[in-house]
Design a protein around this motif. Structure first.
Motif, short mmCIF file in Angstrom:
data_model
loop_
_atom_site.label_atom_id
_atom_site.label_comp_id
_atom_site.label_asym_id
_atom_site.label_seq_id
_atom_site.Cartn_x
_atom_site.Cartn_y
_atom_site.Cartn_z
N SER A 163 -8.64 -19.41 -24.15
CA SER A 163 -9.92 -19.70 -24.81
C SER A 163 -10.39 -18.56 -25.70
CB SER A 163 -10.99 -20.00 -23.76
OG SER A 163 -10.63 -21.10 -22.97
N TYR A 164 -9.82 -17.37 -25.50
CA TYR A 164 -10.29 -16.21 -26.26
C TYR A 164 -9.36 -15.82 -27.40
CZ TYR A 164 -14.10 -15.32 -23.01
OH TYR A 164 -15.25 -15.42 -22.27
N TYR A 167 -11.50 -16.24 -30.41
CA TYR A 167 -12.91 -15.89 -30.20
C TYR A 167 -13.27 -14.68 -31.05
CZ TYR A 167 -17.25 -15.32 -27.54
OH TYR A 167 -18.57 -15.24 -27.17
N LYS A 342 -16.51 -22.41 -18.41
CA LYS A 342 -16.05 -23.25 -19.52
C LYS A 342 -15.04 -22.52 -20.41
CE LYS A 342 -19.84 -22.03 -22.66
NZ LYS A 342 -20.96 -22.56 -23.47
N MET A 343 -15.03 -21.19 -20.32
CA MET A 343 -14.06 -20.39 -21.07
C MET A 343 -12.85 -20.01 -20.22
SD MET A 343 -15.33 -20.04 -24.12
CE MET A 343 -14.54 -18.62 -24.86
N ASP A 413 -5.91 -20.65 -15.77
CA ASP A 413 -5.05 -20.64 -16.95
C ASP A 413 -3.73 -19.89 -16.74
OD1 ASP A 413 -6.67 -22.16 -18.66
OD2 ASP A 413 -7.93 -20.42 -19.10
#
Length: 522
Positions: A163-164, A167, A342-343, A413
């Protein structure tokens, strides 16, 4: 005539009584002398030896018997008859490592612990396989040694949280979150970690609310850059110990234990605890005025004009267990929040060596010592790094004396091939002179340790840097310094020796060195 014989019989009775008393007196004196002097032919040894089976029976009633080296906690059957007679009244089955010498550090005398069993173990290792024991330079300081162990190309290139990847946030909090990798929460060489610790200790607080759930009061603190921390307030002084009659699950949490655990985790090269620091806050301007309405209602002034609050929780959230300032200044621990779910969602796992959390029954592993064989054969412990990570966790908890490890978490993850988060350490450092050997049950029952962790413990043992000296150096700049008492520092060095002695005993029992000390390249 009858009266004459009566006097004669009375005299004989008196003489017999005095003779018996003399015999008993000298027998008792000889008994004491023989037991202390250790005379093998003494009748008193035979007399005392008759009680040995009963003593063994009483000592073996323990549900979970350890079999450590002579300097730790041997079973009564491991004690020789001579050992049993050294002190006929008290048989010490929990002896501590001996003090080899006393050295001056920072103007204070500190004991250096040693153990003959460990010394022999390390000599044997160095003779059999020098590759196993790679601690050749006794003058090399621990930080440079640790850097050699952890500098592996595969670690530098391990995956980040998906997710990052794109970002764009740039605050220290967001940079910390972006830096989380599959093998650790952060890179110790990343300057953002020190910058983040500085932010936590200095940035203005804009919002305070109570964290839901849990048995004790914790606050969620939001700063002006929208970063968040978990705040655990100071309840009592550093030297206040766990009450003897308290179960571990009803013990208070200690803010300084959270701070010390972060530094201990970093020194061990785990990097599995979010950045944590101490800070003193003004309860009036920084907590009460920024708190939500529900929390504000629990603030009050104590009879001695200190500002206090209780919050709402299942334990210790009443006026009898209020958090109070002096008069409104309060110290606490502030731990950086992990990424929102959520991340980066996290999975909670039950610890196989979880305690029962009951006053009336014990966990399986406390009664039987075959749990490791059951655990080894089921996922996720039957492959990958997970079982060795549990051993790391046991070593970590034993060093800090934390019995409250019922669950652990991982990032979803990264799957099963990732580190365990070492969260929630508030019940550590509760006893300064007692070492809770049951925390080492996973290591004891599996006879297993990660090679890199073993080498670090050996380096602490051989020096020149002891674990306590490294902890002092690491925590000296913390705003809550001194974080731990000197007795807690001393306990760290003592516990290092006990872990090594457990591993030495595993090898002494015939376990293969390669099966006890496992190199998984982590």
């Amino acid at each position: 005539m009858i009266l004459k014989y009566r006097y004669l019989l009375g005299g004989l009775a008196v003489w017999a009584t005095l003779s018996t008393a003399s015999i008993l007196y000298f027998s008792f004196t000889n008994l004491r002398y023989d037991v202390v002097s250790g005379d093998d032919e003494s009748p008193s040894r035979v007399l005392y030896a008759a009680h040995l089976p009963a003593a063994r029976k009483r000592l073996n009633k323990s549900n979970y018997n350890y079999s450590y080296s002579n300097n730790l906690s041997p079973d009564v059957d491991q004690l020789t008859e001579k050992d049993m007679f050294v002190n006929p009244v008290h048989v010490n089955v929990n002896r501590n490592p001996k003090t080899k010498k006393t050295v001056m550090k920072n103007g204070m005398f500190q004991p250096n612990y040693t153990d003959m069993n460990v010394d022999m173990f390390l000599r044997t290792l160095s003779k059999q396989d020098k590759a196993v024991l790679r601690v050749n330079n006794s003058r090399e300081h621990y930080p440079s040694y640790l850097k050699q162990i952890r500098e592996k190309p595969e670690k530098r290139n391990s995956p980040r949280l998906p997710s990052y990847k794109k970002y764009t946030g740039s605050t220290h909090w967001e940079t910390f979150h972006k830096g989380i990798r599959q093998d650790s929460l952060y890179d110790p060489d990343d300057p953002v970690i020190e910058a983040l610790l500085k932010d936590i200790s200095l940035l203005p607080i804009t919002d305070v609310e109570q964290k839901e759930g849990g048995t004790q009061l914790k606050l969620i603190i939001t700063f002006e850059d929208d970063g968040q921390t978990l705040f655990k307030p100071m309840r009592f002084s550093r030297d206040t110990e766990t009450l003897p009659n308290h179960f571990y699950f009803s013990d208070y949490e200690r803010h300084h234990a959270e701070i010390a655990a972060f530094h201990l985790d970093r020194i061990l090269g785990f990097y599995r605890i979010p950045p944590t620091t101490g800070r003193t806050v003004n309860m009036t301007s920084e907590l009460k005025q920024t708190a939500n309405h529900k929390l504000q209602k629990t603030f009050f002034i104590s009879p001695v004009n200190n500002l206090c609050f209780t919050g709402s929780c299942s334990y210790y959230c009443d006026s009898g267990h209020a958090i109070c300032g002096n008069p409104d200044m309060l110290e606490g621990s502030f731990a950086a929040f992990l990424p929102p779910t959520k991340m980066a969602s996290r999975k909670t796992w039950r610890n196989p060596w979880k305690r029962s959390y009951s006053k009336h029954r014990k966990a399986y592993w406390e009664v039987y010592d075959d749990l490791c064989e059951k655990v080894r054969n089921r996922p996720p412990y039957n492959s990958g790094r997970r079982l060795l990570d549990l051993m790391d966790l046991a070593v970590f908890d034993f060093l800090q004396g934390n019995l409250d490890r019922h669950h652990y978490e991982t990032f979803v993850d990264f799957g099963n091939d990732t580190f365990l988060l070492h969260l929630d350490n508030g019940r550590g450092f509760g006893k300064q002179t007692h070492d809770e050997l049951s925390c080492l049950a996973p290591v004891t029952q599996c006879c297993l340790v990660r090679k890199s962790t073993f080498l670090k413990l050996v380096k602490f043992y051989l020096g020149p840097d002891s674990l306590s000296s490294l902890m002092r150096r690491s925590m000296v700049a913390d705003p809550a310094s001194p974080v731990l008492t000197e007795l807690h520092m001393d306990a760290l060095d003592r516990r290092v020796v006990k872990i090594l002695s457990v591993l030495a005993d595993c090898v002494h029992k015939g376990k293969s060195i390669s099966k006890v000390i496992v190199d998984d390249k982590i």
